[in-house]
Write an enzyme that holds these catalytic residues in place. Structure first.
Site, PDB file in Angstrom:
ATOM      1  N   LYS A  67       0.871  -1.119   0.070  1.00  0.00           N
ATOM      2  CA  LYS A  67       0.077  -0.220  -0.081  1.00  0.00           C
ATOM      3  C   LYS A  67       0.938   1.331   0.051  1.00  0.00           C
ATOM      4  CE  LYS A  67      -3.267  -1.338  -0.836  1.00  0.00           C
ATOM      5  NZ  LYS A  67      -3.392  -1.820  -2.203  1.00  0.00           N
ATOM      6  N   SER A  68       2.212   1.037  -0.634  1.00  0.00           N
ATOM      7  CA  SER A  68       3.103   2.386  -0.481  1.00  0.00           C
ATOM      8  C   SER A  68       3.034   2.808  -1.871  1.00  0.00           C
ATOM      9  CB  SER A  68       4.298   1.938  -0.200  1.00  0.00           C
ATOM     10  OG  SER A  68       4.451   1.562   1.309  1.00  0.00           O
ATOM     11  N   GLY A  69       2.325   2.438  -2.738  1.00  0.00           N
ATOM     12  CA  GLY A  69       2.566   2.866  -4.220  1.00  0.00           C
ATOM     13  C   GLY A  69       2.965   1.956  -5.259  1.00  0.00           C
ATOM     14  N   THR A  70       2.938   0.630  -4.870  1.00  0.00           N
ATOM     15  CA  THR A  70       3.386  -0.427  -5.820  1.00  0.00           C
ATOM     16  C   THR A  70       2.840  -0.318  -7.150  1.00  0.00           C
ATOM     17  OG1 THR A  70       3.135  -1.825  -3.772  1.00  0.00           O
ATOM     18  CG2 THR A  70       3.941  -2.932  -5.681  1.00  0.00           C
ATOM     19  N   THR A  71       1.622  -0.200  -7.353  1.00  0.00           N
ATOM     20  CA  THR A  71       1.067  -0.260  -8.629  1.00  0.00           C
ATOM     21  C   THR A  71       1.607   0.842  -9.365  1.00  0.00           C
ATOM     22  OG1 THR A  71      -1.026  -0.560  -7.300  1.00  0.00           O
ATOM     23  CG2 THR A  71      -1.295  -0.345  -9.648  1.00  0.00           C
ATOM     24  N   HIS A 131       7.491  -7.677  -1.967  1.00  0.00           N
ATOM     25  CA  HIS A 131       7.259  -6.919  -0.587  1.00  0.00           C
ATOM     26  C   HIS A 131       8.320  -7.741   0.264  1.00  0.00           C
ATOM     27  CE1 HIS A 131       3.755  -4.845  -1.989  1.00  0.00           C
ATOM     28  NE2 HIS A 131       2.971  -6.012  -1.744  1.00  0.00           N
ATOM     29  N   ARG A 153       6.183   4.852   2.022  1.00  0.00           N
ATOM     30  CA  ARG A 153       5.078   6.040   2.191  1.00  0.00           C
ATOM     31  C   ARG A 153       5.121   6.409   3.639  1.00  0.00           C
ATOM     32  NH1 ARG A 153      -1.119   5.196   0.138  1.00  0.00           N
ATOM     33  NH2 ARG A 153      -1.570   7.237  -0.068  1.00  0.00           N
ATOM     34  N   TYR A 219       6.595   7.373  -1.593  1.00  0.00           N
ATOM     35  CA  TYR A 219       5.429   7.989  -2.303  1.00  0.00           C
ATOM     36  C   TYR A 219       5.131   9.442  -2.235  1.00  0.00           C
ATOM     37  CZ  TYR A 219       0.202   7.871  -3.445  1.00  0.00           C
ATOM     38  OH  TYR A 219      -0.835   7.892  -3.837  1.00  0.00           O
ATOM     39  N   ARG A 285      -7.613   3.766  -5.076  1.00  0.00           N
ATOM     40  CA  ARG A 285      -8.778   4.162  -4.105  1.00  0.00           C
ATOM     41  C   ARG A 285      -8.706   5.896  -4.253  1.00  0.00           C
ATOM     42  NH1 ARG A 285      -9.459   5.825   1.331  1.00  0.00           N
ATOM     43  NH2 ARG A 285      -7.101   6.064   1.533  1.00  0.00           N
TER      44      ARG A 285
HETATM   45  P1  A3P Z   1      -4.930   5.012  -1.206  1.00  0.00           P
HETATM   46  O1  A3P Z   1      -5.471   3.876  -0.637  1.00  0.00           O
HETATM   47  O2  A3P Z   1      -4.420   6.172  -0.281  1.00  0.00           O
HETATM   48  O3  A3P Z   1      -5.711   5.564  -2.249  1.00  0.00           O
HETATM   49  P2  A3P Z   1      -0.237  -0.540  -3.635  1.00  0.00           P
HETATM   50  O4  A3P Z   1      -0.358  -0.016  -5.117  1.00  0.00           O
HETATM   51  O5  A3P Z   1       1.091  -0.547  -2.926  1.00  0.00           O
HETATM   52  O6  A3P Z   1      -1.269  -1.502  -3.318  1.00  0.00           O
HETATM   53  O7  A3P Z   1      -0.679   1.052  -3.067  1.00  0.00           O
HETATM   54  C1  A3P Z   1      -2.016   1.518  -3.178  1.00  0.00           C
HETATM   55  C2  A3P Z   1      -2.132   2.973  -2.974  1.00  0.00           C
HETATM   56  O8  A3P Z   1      -1.612   3.670  -4.005  1.00  0.00           O
HETATM   57  C3  A3P Z   1      -3.554   3.318  -2.876  1.00  0.00           C
HETATM   58  O9  A3P Z   1      -3.395   4.336  -1.895  1.00  0.00           O
HETATM   59  C4  A3P Z   1      -3.719   3.759  -4.424  1.00  0.00           C
HETATM   60  O10 A3P Z   1      -5.000   4.689  -4.673  1.00  0.00           O
HETATM   61  C5  A3P Z   1      -2.428   4.347  -4.727  1.00  0.00           C
HETATM   62  N1  A3P Z   1      -2.321   4.533  -6.226  1.00  0.00           N
HETATM   63  C6  A3P Z   1      -2.589   3.508  -7.258  1.00  0.00           C
HETATM   64  N2  A3P Z   1      -2.216   3.984  -8.338  1.00  0.00           N
HETATM   65  C7  A3P Z   1      -1.793   5.067  -8.144  1.00  0.00           C
HETATM   66  C8  A3P Z   1      -1.031   6.067  -9.182  1.00  0.00           C
HETATM   67  N3  A3P Z   1      -1.253   5.754 -10.264  1.00  0.00           N
HETATM   68  N4  A3P Z   1      -0.709   7.143  -8.740  1.00  0.00           N
HETATM   69  C9  A3P Z   1      -0.809   7.496  -7.155  1.00  0.00           C
HETATM   70  N5  A3P Z   1      -1.202   6.817  -6.391  1.00  0.00           N
HETATM   71  C10 A3P Z   1      -1.678   5.517  -6.839  1.00  0.00           C
END
Ligand code: A3P
Length: 319
Positions: A67-71, A131, A153, A219, A285
């Site tokens: 949940k640190s911005g992996t995607t 991770h 993050r 992040y 999200r």
């Molecule tokens: P939030 O839940 O605060 O919105 P991960 O990718 O590690 O699972 O982290 C998910 C977090 O990254 C979520 O944060 C998600 O909304 C955010 N996220 C996903 N895609 C993103 C993007 N292209 N740019 C910035 N943040 C993104």
């Protein structure tokens, strides 16, 4: 997610089921292995990976706390590394695939469920994500010249994002995860790939000792100053933007393609699913810094800030 224990391969059972265990966030349980907590499916993947993954000097591995911005990082580095192969302007793979289907996790995609993947057909430089905490990283990753891009993050947003995510993915039988219960677990270090602060601190130290091996990113910094950070990543990976690329606006184009607004609105990410079954939309999200202000109590903020300061004290890292 609920019955992961039932599919653990025989050869891992003695090892895994003798480990300390706690209730999980998404799967039933987390197991403590080499100092960090993992759901059993990830853990089996980590051990298989430790035994079988052979890093190559040209590999790039994206490492994050969940949940640190992996995607986002997957999207950015994939686009960066493939910028001569795929035109950013049209038919880019990100338009039809979620970043998780373009950059596989070592322990959750490739070495998952006791599989030993055949990676021989992958072109180099290969791009992976994980991770896995630094202490558990396969030995060949440390022994080779492969590069690690680490993204973390701030703890408060990471926690809120993880809590929201777990409530979306938890099987109904587990009931919802209350904020208080999740917060208590996060503060005790019991979260996926946690303790969160140890995960971050270990890679921070490694990045200080081996700056050519580990690039440490936040992040929050990436959101604030994306162009500077994208250039840093490109330089670290030894594929800096040429003058021509800079002049053509390529840095901005990559960031626009990979932006939260663009990716989260694509049809594939609104309605599609990963090859592993999760809905793509759960990875998007809000994509903002500071949402913790809408969820955490003053006491929670004080407690998490205090734990963070104590843990990072003297390290030179501020989160
Ligand atoms: P939030 O839940 O605060 O919105 P991960 O990718 O590690 O699972 O982290 C998910 C977090 O990254 C979520 O944060 C998600 O909304 C955010 N996220 C996903 N895609 C993103 C993007 N292209 N740019 C910035 N943040 C993104």
């Amino acid at each position: 997610y609920l019955h992961q224990e039932e599919v653990v391969a025989q050869e891992f059972k003695d090892l895994i089921f003798s480990l300390p265990k706690e209730n999980g966030w998404v799967a039933s349980y987390l197991y403590k292995y080499q100092g960090f907590w993992h759901p059993v499916r990830h853990l089996q993947g980590i051990i298989t990976c430790q035994r079988h993954f052979r890093a190559q000097d040209s590999d790039v591995i994206l490492i994050t706390t969940p949940k640190s911005g992996t995607t986002w990082l997957k999207a950015i580095v994939f686009t960066l590394m493939n910028r001569t192969k795929y035109s950013i302007a049209q038919d880019h793979p990100l338009l039809s695939k979620n970043p998780h289907d373009l950059v596989p996790f070592l322990e959750q995609t490739l070495y998952v469920d006791n599989q030993i993947p055949d990676l021989s057909s992958m072109n180099s430089p290969r791009l992976f994500a994980t991770h896995i905490p630094f202490t558990s990283i396969p030995k060949s990753v440390q022994d080779s010249r492969c590069k690690l891009v680490y993204l973390c993050r701030n703890p408060k947003d990471t926690f809120v994002s993880m809590w929201q995510f777990s409530n979306k993915l938890r099987p109904k039988e587990m009931g919802s995860h209350s904020l208080g219960e999740a917060f208590d677990m996060f503060c005790r270090g019991v979260s996926i790939a946690g303790p969160f602060l140890d995960h971050v601190l270990d890679y921070w130290k490694e990045s200080r000792e081996s700056p050519h091996k580990v690039l440490f990113l936040k992040y929050d910094d990436m959101k604030e100053n994306p162009t500077v950070n994208l250039r840093r990543i490109a330089e670290f990976l030894e594929c800096p933007f040429s003058n021509e690329e800079e002049e053509s606006g390529m840095v901005e184009e990559i960031l626009k393609l990979c932006s939260f607004g663009n990716l989260s609105n694509l049809e594939i990410n609104r309605t599609g699913k990963l090859s592993s079954g999760e809905e793509n939309k759960v990875f998007f999200r809000q994509g903002k810094v500071g949402d913790w202000k809408n969820h955490l109590t003053i006491e929670m903020v004080e407690k998490l800030d205090q734990i963070t300061e104590q843990k990072l004290c003297g390290s030179g890292l501020v989160l």
